[in-house]
Design an enzyme around this catalytic site. Sequence first.
Site, PDB file in Angstrom:
ATOM      1  N   LYS A 142     -17.602 -39.306  -2.115  1.00 15.56           N
ATOM      2  CA  LYS A 142     -18.231 -39.631  -3.394  1.00 15.56           C
ATOM      3  C   LYS A 142     -17.552 -40.841  -4.031  1.00 15.56           C
ATOM      4  CE  LYS A 142     -17.409 -38.375  -7.694  1.00 15.56           C
ATOM      5  NZ  LYS A 142     -17.737 -39.613  -8.434  1.00 15.56           N
ATOM      6  N   GLU A 187      -3.603 -39.303  -4.019  1.00 20.16           N
ATOM      7  CA  GLU A 187      -3.026 -40.613  -4.364  1.00 20.16           C
ATOM      8  C   GLU A 187      -3.329 -40.824  -5.837  1.00 20.16           C
ATOM      9  OE1 GLU A 187      -1.283 -42.364  -2.327  1.00 20.16           O
ATOM     10  OE2 GLU A 187      -1.778 -41.314  -0.477  1.00 20.16           O
ATOM     11  N   CYS A 227      -3.213 -48.888  -9.588  1.00 18.88           N
ATOM     12  CA  CYS A 227      -2.312 -47.731  -9.658  1.00 18.88           C
ATOM     13  C   CYS A 227      -0.858 -48.131  -9.537  1.00 18.88           C
ATOM     14  CB  CYS A 227      -2.678 -46.723  -8.583  1.00 18.88           C
ATOM     15  SG  CYS A 227      -2.685 -47.448  -6.953  1.00 18.88           S
ATOM     16  N   GLU A 287      -0.040 -43.879 -18.416  1.00 17.83           N
ATOM     17  CA  GLU A 287      -0.690 -44.904 -17.619  1.00 17.83           C
ATOM     18  C   GLU A 287      -1.881 -45.434 -18.419  1.00 17.83           C
ATOM     19  OE1 GLU A 287      -2.985 -43.717 -14.125  1.00 17.83           O
ATOM     20  OE2 GLU A 287      -2.099 -45.419 -13.077  1.00 17.83           O
TER      21      GLU A 287
HETATM   22  P1  NAP Z   1     -10.432 -40.451 -12.217  1.00 16.04           P
HETATM   23  O1  NAP Z   1     -11.032 -40.284 -13.556  1.00 16.04           O
HETATM   24  O2  NAP Z   1      -9.429 -39.481 -11.763  1.00 16.04           O
HETATM   25  O3  NAP Z   1     -11.645 -40.532 -11.203  1.00 16.04           O
HETATM   26  C1  NAP Z   1     -11.480 -40.671  -9.837  1.00 16.04           C
HETATM   27  C2  NAP Z   1     -12.608 -39.976  -9.118  1.00 16.04           C
HETATM   28  O4  NAP Z   1     -12.563 -38.582  -9.416  1.00 16.04           O
HETATM   29  C3  NAP Z   1     -13.992 -40.456  -9.528  1.00 16.04           C
HETATM   30  O5  NAP Z   1     -14.830 -40.473  -8.405  1.00 16.04           O
HETATM   31  C4  NAP Z   1     -14.398 -39.392 -10.527  1.00 16.04           C
HETATM   32  O6  NAP Z   1     -15.782 -39.262 -10.722  1.00 16.04           O
HETATM   33  C5  NAP Z   1     -13.820 -38.155  -9.894  1.00 16.04           C
HETATM   34  N1  NAP Z   1     -13.685 -37.056 -10.852  1.00 16.04           N
HETATM   35  C6  NAP Z   1     -13.571 -37.135 -12.208  1.00 16.04           C
HETATM   36  N2  NAP Z   1     -13.528 -35.908 -12.749  1.00 16.04           N
HETATM   37  C7  NAP Z   1     -13.626 -35.024 -11.732  1.00 16.04           C
HETATM   38  C8  NAP Z   1     -13.661 -33.618 -11.658  1.00 16.04           C
HETATM   39  N3  NAP Z   1     -13.599 -32.857 -12.752  1.00 16.04           N
HETATM   40  N4  NAP Z   1     -13.766 -33.031 -10.437  1.00 16.04           N
HETATM   41  C9  NAP Z   1     -13.846 -33.791  -9.317  1.00 16.04           C
HETATM   42  N5  NAP Z   1     -13.842 -35.124  -9.331  1.00 16.04           N
HETATM   43  C10 NAP Z   1     -13.727 -35.750 -10.521  1.00 16.04           C
HETATM   44  O7  NAP Z   1      -9.728 -41.852 -12.087  1.00 16.04           O
HETATM   45  P2  NAP Z   1     -10.324 -43.272 -12.420  1.00 16.04           P
HETATM   46  O8  NAP Z   1     -10.239 -43.498 -13.869  1.00 16.04           O
HETATM   47  O9  NAP Z   1     -11.626 -43.467 -11.752  1.00 16.04           O
HETATM   48  O10 NAP Z   1      -9.308 -44.195 -11.602  1.00 16.04           O
HETATM   49  C11 NAP Z   1      -8.103 -44.579 -12.098  1.00 16.04           C
HETATM   50  C12 NAP Z   1      -6.973 -43.711 -11.561  1.00 16.04           C
HETATM   51  O11 NAP Z   1      -6.874 -43.816 -10.140  1.00 16.04           O
HETATM   52  C13 NAP Z   1      -5.652 -44.156 -12.087  1.00 16.04           C
HETATM   53  O12 NAP Z   1      -4.887 -43.064 -12.500  1.00 16.04           O
HETATM   54  C14 NAP Z   1      -4.996 -44.836 -10.896  1.00 16.04           C
HETATM   55  O13 NAP Z   1      -3.622 -44.880 -10.966  1.00 16.04           O
HETATM   56  C15 NAP Z   1      -5.510 -44.024  -9.774  1.00 16.04           C
HETATM   57  N6  NAP Z   1      -5.413 -44.755  -8.489  1.00 16.04           N
HETATM   58  C16 NAP Z   1      -4.473 -44.363  -7.589  1.00 16.04           C
HETATM   59  C17 NAP Z   1      -4.342 -45.029  -6.374  1.00 16.04           C
HETATM   60  C18 NAP Z   1      -3.315 -44.605  -5.373  1.00 16.04           C
HETATM   61  O14 NAP Z   1      -3.497 -44.907  -4.208  1.00 16.04           O
HETATM   62  N7  NAP Z   1      -2.281 -43.919  -5.769  1.00 16.04           N
HETATM   63  C19 NAP Z   1      -5.204 -46.091  -6.075  1.00 16.04           C
HETATM   64  C20 NAP Z   1      -6.149 -46.470  -7.015  1.00 16.04           C
HETATM   65  C21 NAP Z   1      -6.249 -45.771  -8.220  1.00 16.04           C
HETATM   66  P3  NAP Z   1     -16.477 -40.097 -11.924  1.00 16.04           P
HETATM   67  O15 NAP Z   1     -16.653 -41.432 -11.371  1.00 16.04           O
HETATM   68  O16 NAP Z   1     -17.732 -39.421 -12.232  1.00 16.04           O
HETATM   69  O17 NAP Z   1     -15.509 -40.067 -13.093  1.00 16.04           O
END
Ligand code: NAP
Length: 497
Positions: A190, A266, A301, A397
């Site tokens: 997804k 991650e 991230c 963050e």
């Molecule tokens: P997010 O809100 O956690 O969303 C990531 C994914 O999870 C999206 O596809 C989101 O869907 C889905 N999601 C949200 N709520 C969910 C739920 N209740 N159940 C299942 N899935 C759910 O993060 P983001 O704001 O998109 O991305 C930023 C974050 O990613 C930051 O914290 C960043 O540090 C982290 N990141 C980490 C890495 C790494 O490799 N460590 C790399 C890149 C980014 P929706 O699109 O519908 O919200």
Amino acid sequence: MEMTKADFHKIRDNIKINTQAFIDGKFCEAEDGAKLETINPATGELITSFTHCGPADVDRAVKAARRVFNDGTWSRASPEYRKEILFKLAELVEQNNHELAVLESIDAGKTISDCLQETGSEAVNYFRWYAELADKTFGKVANTGEDALALIVKEPVGVVGAVVPWNFPFLMTVWKIASALAAGCSIVIKPAEQTPLSAIKLGELISEAGIPEGVVNILPGLGETAGQAIGLHNDIDVVTFTGSTEVGRMFMRYSGDSNLKGVGLELGGKSPFIVLDDADITDNLIEDAAMAAFWNGGQNCSANMRQIIAAPLVDEFLDKMTKRVAQFKLGDPLDPETTIGSMISSDHKNMVLDYINKGSSEGARLITGGDSDRTGSFIEPAIFDGVKNDMTIAREEIFGPVLGVMPVKSVEEALTVANDTVYGLHATVFTRDIDRAISMARRLPCGTVAINGFTEGDIKTPFGGYKQSGSLARENGTEALDQYLQTKTIWIATQPI
Ligand code: NAP
Ligand code: MG
């Protein structure tokens, strides 16, 4: 010939956007016909509506993925066959680089130069690298006595569920798919709700490359619907998630509430960039400090957003950083001259602006940037001085262009401040003293420590987080394959003759 803004606009104007889910080898609508919309955050304009998958669609995709996993057309195919097809996919991605990059840029507000690099060179390299590993991953033979032959073999784990974020939409999708496919798994993925378009386009290329139907399923949808359904599905063997620490916790719970599927995480970070008092504030150091903070508009991230600087060097550092940051060019992401694109959405922009206000109200000094006075969701890169570790902007963050500079008086203080965080994704250290460099690297509990240069490493080196930045899973390197392989012992009793 160098491509211009006009060239990329032309591609955008003629692009035929596929908006459907890719399930069991076919493009289709959701069972209930639901739709979502995706916006170009740089202009605020609607790009298109697209298929909104829900739990019924996830179930359909998992059934297809399981069927093909069990029939073995991919999972038990010869490694050479998987390698050949992944090479073909790499070639198709390369051929479609411009279209993929433009889709990514309009969907996410990312600069076209970064998108070309990610969808073209990095993603292509990814498929090739894991294609090569498909036939180069072996098990082991244990050292038994002569009354047994004990084989330790690696088997694909089965059906993988993957959920990815919006900051590197295509690259994160490819990271998951390339390694899972090389391992022989089927996958249900997804993309983030804001950025489904490049992943859907990949579905077309997967089909063209000849990957058997059902092996890869791409389901645009929301976290609360499709994402949760993946987390809770009883026939998914492993989930790989990249995103926030908050949602990472949910995937752990989903696993406990369903079939105890493996969970690879991650997650977020609040990474330090440490400059010790023996370092020279060179142009290279400043370039790295600026990119460590503001690359991808800080929506990264491993962004180094706590820059911990030896007190005697702070004035020189701030002076040079302010000048460097003034050179960033915000604007049309499709213009190759642009170096910082838009925030992912106006909601996200407002959240980042709230943090900037909080930084000022908690007593940090905003020395440059933080404005947001143009159409779209742009924010000028902001630098705060005098940041203390108990301030909100040092602890949380932000995922936007908000850098905190923190003066320290000793190496020990630098370490204490750096390690006073729940995160442990990345750290950078600048020093000319080799003993200090190695000692710091050992004493920073982070998945990656970069010395005298900001880097996340490359495809050969594992990437992931200590502490609440992730699980034991790693992306990249041969380690990425481990997430998608089971280890089996086959113990054969033997009679020496
Ligand atoms: P997010 O809100 O956690 O969303 C990531 C994914 O999870 C999206 O596809 C989101 O869907 C889905 N999601 C949200 N709520 C969910 C739920 N209740 N159940 C299942 N899935 C759910 O993060 P983001 O704001 O998109 O991305 C930023 C974050 O990613 C930051 O914290 C960043 O540090 C982290 N990141 C980490 C890495 C790494 O490799 N460590 C790399 C890149 C980014 P929706 O699109 O519908 O919200
Ligand atoms: Mg979008």
